[in-house]
Design a protein around this motif. Sequence first.
Motif, PDB file in Angstrom:
ATOM      1  N   GLY A 210      37.366  47.010  33.752  1.00 43.90           N
ATOM      2  CA  GLY A 210      36.350  45.294  32.704  1.00 43.90           C
ATOM      3  C   GLY A 210      34.853  45.442  33.394  1.00 43.90           C
ATOM      4  N   ARG A 211      33.895  47.000  34.066  1.00 42.49           N
ATOM      5  CA  ARG A 211      32.674  46.987  33.957  1.00 42.49           C
ATOM      6  C   ARG A 211      31.832  47.113  33.170  1.00 42.49           C
ATOM      7  NH1 ARG A 211      34.369  44.095  37.876  1.00 42.49           N
ATOM      8  NH2 ARG A 211      35.134  45.231  39.883  1.00 42.49           N
ATOM      9  N   HIS A 212      32.249  48.800  32.232  1.00 41.19           N
ATOM     10  CA  HIS A 212      31.196  48.819  31.027  1.00 41.19           C
ATOM     11  C   HIS A 212      31.919  48.647  30.221  1.00 41.19           C
ATOM     12  CE1 HIS A 212      34.139  52.678  30.921  1.00 41.19           C
ATOM     13  NE2 HIS A 212      32.920  53.140  31.963  1.00 41.19           N
ATOM     14  N   GLY A 213      33.758  48.621  30.071  1.00 41.66           N
ATOM     15  CA  GLY A 213      34.230  47.991  29.354  1.00 41.66           C
ATOM     16  C   GLY A 213      34.404  49.096  28.597  1.00 41.66           C
ATOM     17  N   SER A 214      33.730  50.706  28.223  1.00 47.13           N
ATOM     18  CA  SER A 214      33.798  51.417  27.117  1.00 47.13           C
ATOM     19  C   SER A 214      34.817  52.610  27.634  1.00 47.13           C
ATOM     20  CB  SER A 214      32.182  51.356  27.411  1.00 47.13           C
ATOM     21  OG  SER A 214      32.105  52.236  25.568  1.00 47.13           O
ATOM     22  N   ASN A 240      28.797  65.066  26.684  1.00 45.96           N
ATOM     23  CA  ASN A 240      29.175  64.001  27.090  1.00 45.96           C
ATOM     24  C   ASN A 240      29.054  62.858  26.469  1.00 45.96           C
ATOM     25  OD1 ASN A 240      30.368  64.793  29.583  1.00 45.96           O
ATOM     26  ND2 ASN A 240      28.375  64.527  30.533  1.00 45.96           N
ATOM     27  N   VAL A 241      29.618  62.634  25.483  1.00 39.23           N
ATOM     28  CA  VAL A 241      29.797  60.936  24.523  1.00 39.23           C
ATOM     29  C   VAL A 241      30.072  59.816  25.059  1.00 39.23           C
ATOM     30  CG1 VAL A 241      30.131  60.494  21.921  1.00 39.23           C
ATOM     31  CG2 VAL A 241      30.733  63.068  22.237  1.00 39.23           C
ATOM     32  N   TYR A 242      29.196  58.457  25.296  1.00 39.06           N
ATOM     33  CA  TYR A 242      29.617  57.442  26.082  1.00 39.06           C
ATOM     34  C   TYR A 242      29.387  56.727  24.730  1.00 39.06           C
ATOM     35  CZ  TYR A 242      27.128  60.574  30.280  1.00 39.06           C
ATOM     36  OH  TYR A 242      27.312  61.205  30.729  1.00 39.06           O
ATOM     37  N   GLY A 243      30.656  55.957  25.099  1.00 38.31           N
ATOM     38  CA  GLY A 243      30.183  54.231  23.959  1.00 38.31           C
ATOM     39  C   GLY A 243      29.486  53.632  24.141  1.00 38.31           C
ATOM     40  N   LYS A 244      29.195  52.729  23.188  1.00 39.21           N
ATOM     41  CA  LYS A 244      27.925  51.761  23.122  1.00 39.21           C
ATOM     42  C   LYS A 244      28.284  50.889  24.780  1.00 39.21           C
ATOM     43  CE  LYS A 244      29.461  48.953  19.300  1.00 39.21           C
ATOM     44  NZ  LYS A 244      29.351  48.087  18.437  1.00 39.21           N
ATOM     45  N   ARG A 271      23.232  50.275  21.612  1.00 46.89           N
ATOM     46  CA  ARG A 271      23.487  50.174  20.153  1.00 46.89           C
ATOM     47  C   ARG A 271      25.132  50.925  19.762  1.00 46.89           C
ATOM     48  NH1 ARG A 271      17.315  50.110  17.884  1.00 46.89           N
ATOM     49  NH2 ARG A 271      16.667  47.947  18.982  1.00 46.89           N
ATOM     50  N   LYS A 272      25.174  51.680  19.872  1.00 52.95           N
ATOM     51  CA  LYS A 272      26.482  52.919  18.981  1.00 52.95           C
ATOM     52  C   LYS A 272      26.264  53.823  19.816  1.00 52.95           C
ATOM     53  CE  LYS A 272      23.582  56.076  16.661  1.00 52.95           C
ATOM     54  NZ  LYS A 272      23.396  56.525  15.287  1.00 52.95           N
ATOM     55  N   ALA A 273      27.940  54.633  19.931  1.00 55.59           N
ATOM     56  CA  ALA A 273      28.357  55.757  20.115  1.00 55.59           C
ATOM     57  C   ALA A 273      26.998  56.547  20.522  1.00 55.59           C
ATOM     58  CB  ALA A 273      29.540  56.037  19.951  1.00 55.59           C
ATOM     59  N   THR A 274      26.731  57.364  21.539  1.00 53.98           N
ATOM     60  CA  THR A 274      26.070  58.516  22.383  1.00 53.98           C
ATOM     61  C   THR A 274      26.151  59.434  22.575  1.00 53.98           C
ATOM     62  OG1 THR A 274      24.443  56.160  21.737  1.00 53.98           O
ATOM     63  CG2 THR A 274      23.530  58.112  22.860  1.00 53.98           C
ATOM     64  N   LEU A 275      25.707  60.790  22.091  1.00 52.50           N
ATOM     65  CA  LEU A 275      26.256  62.283  22.519  1.00 52.50           C
ATOM     66  C   LEU A 275      24.694  61.973  23.738  1.00 52.50           C
ATOM     67  CD1 LEU A 275      27.073  64.940  23.780  1.00 52.50           C
ATOM     68  CD2 LEU A 275      25.103  65.355  21.784  1.00 52.50           C
ATOM     69  N   MET A 307      19.486  64.692  29.904  1.00 53.65           N
ATOM     70  CA  MET A 307      20.145  63.518  29.604  1.00 53.65           C
ATOM     71  C   MET A 307      19.232  63.673  27.672  1.00 53.65           C
ATOM     72  SD  MET A 307      21.206  62.306  31.595  1.00 53.65           S
ATOM     73  CE  MET A 307      21.452  60.820  31.545  1.00 53.65           C
ATOM     74  N   THR A 308      20.068  63.055  26.693  1.00 47.39           N
ATOM     75  CA  THR A 308      19.614  63.120  25.618  1.00 47.39           C
ATOM     76  C   THR A 308      19.727  61.994  24.925  1.00 47.39           C
ATOM     77  OG1 THR A 308      21.839  63.349  24.947  1.00 47.39           O
ATOM     78  CG2 THR A 308      20.825  65.345  25.063  1.00 47.39           C
ATOM     79  N   SER A 309      18.986  61.590  23.536  1.00 48.71           N
ATOM     80  CA  SER A 309      19.090  61.043  22.971  1.00 48.71           C
ATOM     81  C   SER A 309      18.812  60.146  22.793  1.00 48.71           C
ATOM     82  CB  SER A 309      20.499  60.646  22.048  1.00 48.71           C
ATOM     83  OG  SER A 309      20.852  59.116  21.389  1.00 48.71           O
ATOM     84  N   ARG A 310      19.373  58.215  22.706  1.00 47.99           N
ATOM     85  CA  ARG A 310      18.457  56.665  23.438  1.00 47.99           C
ATOM     86  C   ARG A 310      19.691  56.705  25.410  1.00 47.99           C
ATOM     87  NH1 ARG A 310      19.953  53.203  18.869  1.00 47.99           N
ATOM     88  NH2 ARG A 310      20.365  54.336  17.272  1.00 47.99           N
TER      89      ARG A 310
END
Length: 336
Positions: A210-214, A240-244, A271-275, A307-310
């Motif tokens: 229940g920390r980042h919950g993703s 690595n692809v990470y959840g919201k 905002r959304k799942a991100t590479l 590190m990439t994207s968002r």
Amino acid sequence: MPDLTSLFRFFRMAPVLTALAIFAAPAAAEDAARPPEPPITIDPSPVDARVDAPVRFAQDTGDIDENILLPAARPEDDHQDRRYARDYFALAAGVVTVPSYNGSDERSLLPAVYFRGRYKGYSFSTRGTNFQVDLVRQKRGQRTDIKFGPIINLRGDRTGRIKDAQVEALGERKMAVELGLSAGITQSGVFTSRYDQIGFRVVGLKDISGRHGSWVVSPTIDYGTPLSKRAYLGVSASFNVYGKGFGRYYFDIDPVGSAASGLPVYTGAGRKATLGKYTIGMAGAYALSGDLRKGFVLLGGAQYGRMTSRFATSPIVDVAGARDQWLAGAGLAYQF
């Protein structure tokens, strides 16, 4: 000559190091030696670290390729009456230099410890806060190895010892417990000899605390080959692809955090799942005993991450840290 079964990870690498990522140390292999895996790391005395800060492991970030620093080679087995791959155990220790947190431009020098092995065809590895088991038994002499099994990880990113004052002002994060699966396939005897090996694997982790919950999903491709009976080289690439929820917990900044740290408010990562990151690494091993299948082995490796994207545009990275992430390390392993 040993076989190489996993690899840029001492699992990593993975870890000390996981192709410009960090790779780990050789154990010995049957018909294929495993590439390196990153060792575990405990922060000895980082600069400006608080006395009461919790012990930290390099594996805590979950972003070190488990196969990079500790090339796990398995001993060859020529006994015709043996059904499964030969049992082995490997213990490694060393040091690794890693970013203070995922996305940081500050560095910490940490100790590393790692243990891995195989018993009656079942493989396992433990790297500090990470433990995984391969439930598909490996048979003697097989060239294609299918891997599948559970993995549990304690993610300690930003739980303590943060060197950047602005990021520290955002507040520490709590340790996350992640549970998931690791699956892959490796093929030995591909290019240079019957002992080189190429592999593909995917690791998926879900926070159950229940920390980042993703969740986090990490595909990796690696290649390793023995250069001689006593030398090994491996390379690896992964992303690595990470959840919201992961992006929100570790990389977003709310108004309260902005006021405390001076960093601007940011909500893009959640905002959304991100590479969010990719890595490439390289690692090597040299047997002091003259044989990678047994005795003491020197390990070394390096990893480059981006590190990439968002995630890259988060002020935690773009303002207080850096998109380029370097890791490197060295250690000594013993296989028996």
